[in-house]
Design an enzyme around this catalytic site. Structure first.
Site, PDB file in Angstrom:
ATOM      1  N   CYS A 153      21.778  40.740  33.665  1.00  0.00           N
ATOM      2  CA  CYS A 153      21.453  42.033  34.262  1.00  0.00           C
ATOM      3  C   CYS A 153      20.978  43.016  33.186  1.00  0.00           C
ATOM      4  CB  CYS A 153      22.655  42.545  35.054  1.00  0.00           C
ATOM      5  SG  CYS A 153      22.164  43.664  36.371  1.00  0.00           S
TER       6      CYS A 153
ATOM      7  N   HIS B 121      24.003  38.154  38.575  1.00  0.00           N
ATOM      8  CA  HIS B 121      25.282  37.907  37.876  1.00  0.00           C
ATOM      9  C   HIS B 121      25.786  36.513  38.226  1.00  0.00           C
ATOM     10  CE1 HIS B 121      26.089  42.002  36.379  1.00  0.00           C
ATOM     11  NE2 HIS B 121      25.373  42.368  37.425  1.00  0.00           N
TER      12      HIS B 121
ATOM     13  N   GLU C 276      27.911  34.768  36.850  1.00  0.00           N
ATOM     14  CA  GLU C 276      29.342  34.553  36.560  1.00  0.00           C
ATOM     15  C   GLU C 276      30.204  34.572  37.822  1.00  0.00           C
ATOM     16  OE1 GLU C 276      27.528  37.163  35.694  1.00  0.00           O
ATOM     17  OE2 GLU C 276      28.635  39.062  35.695  1.00  0.00           O
TER      18      GLU C 276
HETATM   19  N1  GLN Z   1      22.193  49.512  34.650  1.00  0.00           N
HETATM   20  C1  GLN Z   1      21.328  48.458  35.039  1.00  0.00           C
HETATM   21  C2  GLN Z   1      20.821  48.611  36.467  1.00  0.00           C
HETATM   22  O1  GLN Z   1      21.361  49.361  37.232  1.00  0.00           O
HETATM   23  C3  GLN Z   1      22.015  47.120  34.890  1.00  0.00           C
HETATM   24  C4  GLN Z   1      23.115  46.907  35.870  1.00  0.00           C
HETATM   25  C5  GLN Z   1      24.013  45.765  35.516  1.00  0.00           C
HETATM   26  O2  GLN Z   1      23.970  45.268  34.392  1.00  0.00           O
HETATM   27  N2  GLN Z   1      24.862  45.350  36.440  1.00  0.00           N
HETATM   28  O3  GLN Z   1      19.876  47.977  36.838  1.00  0.00           O
END
Ligand code: GLN
Length: 599
Positions: free
Chosen positions: A398, A525, A527
């Site tokens: 992300c 994500h 994970e």
């Molecule tokens: N802050 C970034 C976004 O909102 C990444 C979010 C995250 O890593 N979950 O896109």
């Protein structure tokens, strides 16, 4: 439907979540279908707006629910998929009652905690317990309900009252209460003390709940006379007193329960003895033991913001562990506070700067996890640069993907002010931008959340191979920003390859550097869907690359996880030398090294 309620006494942090998940696992191993509910008595509607630094990570479900991390334990242990409603909070219950009041459902009545809130809690539990979570049809046999907090907390009172009424309503034979408590050992005399448990059971009884089983956390096994005393004072049968003493990794907890016949006690209370079989925990046992025997290290630098609390990245650590076990490596985490890599730290705190860089350079692989806010972002960009230039295995999740793209735009395309508009709203080279559908005024539940589909763009790339050459994959998301589609052609021409996109082809999901041994960034994500026997593909790729096994895994075509039925593989001799200053952290089975971790 039968219910197992798990409450906690004396202190928080006893491992109530792991105990409840282990109870679920052992019942599942007895052939029953199991679901679970976590009650968090705080006022927030969900965990989405809570700081991972205070509460640990926010776990994300398929349906986009942002929930307590304990739901992650349930999903991992039981291999199920929960819904947002499986996490009950005071906020959700009150909101539902207030909505009803406004609709006029209680017209003429005074709306009160008892019976309106307590009724709403019971209805919620019954409704959610019936939702199938294991991919089969129809409701489960047993629902494990974990009540957050400790007995005596003001906030949990309405829940305890509701659960007391509920146990009475569902009747004997359908409700089993397991109380998790602490039996401290006083150092001076080495005596196991029962008084705190007696007090917390008294608290429970005074609120109308009678424990059937006591699960006592202690450093060592409880002595016979201690169990006798507890049995007598707490009115719990001797054989229903279980000790959860310290174990080398949490996968042993279900085995502790089985060895002490906790399943028999629970099945007896629930009148299920005739239906259930002996627990089949062969594969689980082999994995727990196998994990203890691993000794050849793999060292991963975690370049994050919340390096002071390992729970902030719980699922990432679990996913790394699952992958390490599959690659037969013992996992060492080197915590690298991202801001310590920045040039400003070199002046302000040269020791921290040196130590951060030496940990990063010494690691076999680098992981930059998700995050929000600008602290440490420049450090994360530097970590991506180091990994890219030095051909060190890199996985960016992300924000970790976004920083890798920013780094590439700055270093390779020469766009010095390239940035995300999250960190610099006025950059001339916005390579990461706010998503059109987001909300700038409301923070709760307004991100792109939950399971979304990623389509692989090319067959011949590492991510597609690791995912078993499928044409698409569903993974969970939680973000507001995305790679700017306008800049994609430029980035691709310079050698960055967007190997996974959403169904529109305009949203970048996976990025890779084909010439690099392993450099992958994912907008999702992964994970959250990693499981003990089924490691996440891209985590497996990272650990495999970090331990020199990636080619072998890729040649297999599909990344086949470690399977016990193939026989336990022989463990190769240790070559790299163990790191210094090891701390066995709260996540047993993972070893930490480096700055700032509280143990
Ligand atoms: N802050 C970034 C976004 O909102 C990444 C979010 C995250 O890593 N979950 O896109």
């Amino acid at each position: 439907m039968k219910y197992v309620l798990v409450t906690g006494g004396v202190v928080s942090g006893l491992g109530k979540g792991v105990t409840a998940s282990s109870i679920g696992l052992i019942l599942k191993a007895c052939g029953l279908r199991v679901t679970s509910i976590k009650i968090d008595p705080y006022l927030n509607t969900d965990a989405g707006t809570m700081s991972p630094f205070e509460h640990g990570e926010v776990f994300v479900l398929d349906d986009g629910g942002e929930v307590d991390l304990d739901l992650g334990n349930y999903e991992r242990f039981l291999d199920i998929k929960l819904t947002r409603d499986n996490n009950i909070t005071t906020g959700k219950i009150y909101q539902s009652v207030i909505d009803k009041e406004r609709r006029g459902d209680y017209l003429g009545k005074t709306v009160q905690v008892v019976p309106h809130i307590t009724d709403a809690i019971q209805e919620w539990i019954e409704r959610v317990a019936a939702i199938p979570v294991d991919g089969k049809e129809g409701p489960a046999d047993v629902c494990v309900i974990e009540l957050g907090g400790t007995i005596g907390d003001i906030e949990s009172m309405p829940f305890i009252e509701a659960l007391g009424q509920f146990s009475y309503r569902v009747g004997a034979g359908n409700f089993c209460l397991v109380h998790v408590s602490l039996v401290p050992v006083l150092n001076v005399v080495g005596e196991q003390k029962t008084k705190p448990t007696q007090h917390s059971v008294r608290g429970l009884r005074s609120q109308g709940l009678m424990p059937n089983i006591l699960a006592c956390r202690s450093t060592t096994e409880l002595e016979e006379q201690v169990k006798d005393k507890l049995s007598q004072f707490c009115h719990v049968p001797f054989e229903n007193i279980i000790t959860l003493y310290d174990v080398s990794n949490i996968w042993h907890v279900p085995l502790l329960l089985r060895d002490q016949k906790a399943h028999e006690a629970i099945l007896k209370v629930l009148d299920l003895k005739g239906v259930a079989c002996e627990p089949a925990l062969g594969e689980w046992t082999a994995r727990a033991k196998f994990c203890d025997k691993l000794h050849e290290p793999v060292r991963i630098a975690m370049v994050g913001k919340y390096t002071g609390l390992s729970d902030s990245y719980l699922s990432v650590l679990k996913a790394l562990l699952h992958a390490s076990v599959a690659c037969r490596r013992k996992l060492y985490i080197d915590w690298v506070p991202a801001s310590d890599l920045e040039i400003a730290t070199a002046q302000e705190n040269p020791d921290a700067y040196r130590s951060a860089w030496s940990l990063l350079k010494g690691a076999d692989g680098v992981l930059v996890p998700g995050g929000f806010g600008d602290r440490g972002v420049e450090g994360k960009i530097l970590a991506a640069k180091y990994a890219r230039e030095n051909r060190k295995p890199y996985l960016g999740i992300c924000l970790g993907m976004q920083t890798a793209v920013i780094e590439f735009a700055r270093s390779v395309l020469g766009m010095q002010d390239a940035n995300s508009t999250e960190f610099n709203a006025h950059t001339r080279n916005p390579c990461v931008i706010f998503m059109p559908e987001g909300s700038k005024t409301h923070m709760g539940g307004t991100m792109r959340l939950g399971s979304r589909r990623t389509y692989f763009q090319v067959k011949d790339c590492k991510s597609a191979k690791l995912y078993g050459n499928r044409s698409f994959v569903d993974e969970r998301h939680r973000h507001r920003y995305e790679v700017n589609p306008e800049m994609v052609p430029l980035l691709e021409d310079a050698g960055l390859c967007f190997t996974g996109k959403d169904e529109t082809g305009r949203r970048m999901e996976i990025v890779e550097l084909p010439q690099h041994p392993y450099f992958i960034g994912v907008q999702f994500h992964p994970e959250f869907k990693s499981r003990p026997g089924k490691p996440s593909a891209v985590f497996l790729g990272l650990i495999a690359a970090a331990s020199g096994q990636l080619d072998a895994w890729l040649k297999k075509g599909t990344a086949k996880p470690y399977a016990v039925s193939n026989g336990i593989p022989a463990i190769k001799p240790h070559i790299n030398g163990t790191p210094t200053k090891l701390v066995n952290g709260p996540l047993d089975g993972i070893y930490y090294n480096g700055n700032g971790l509280h143990v």
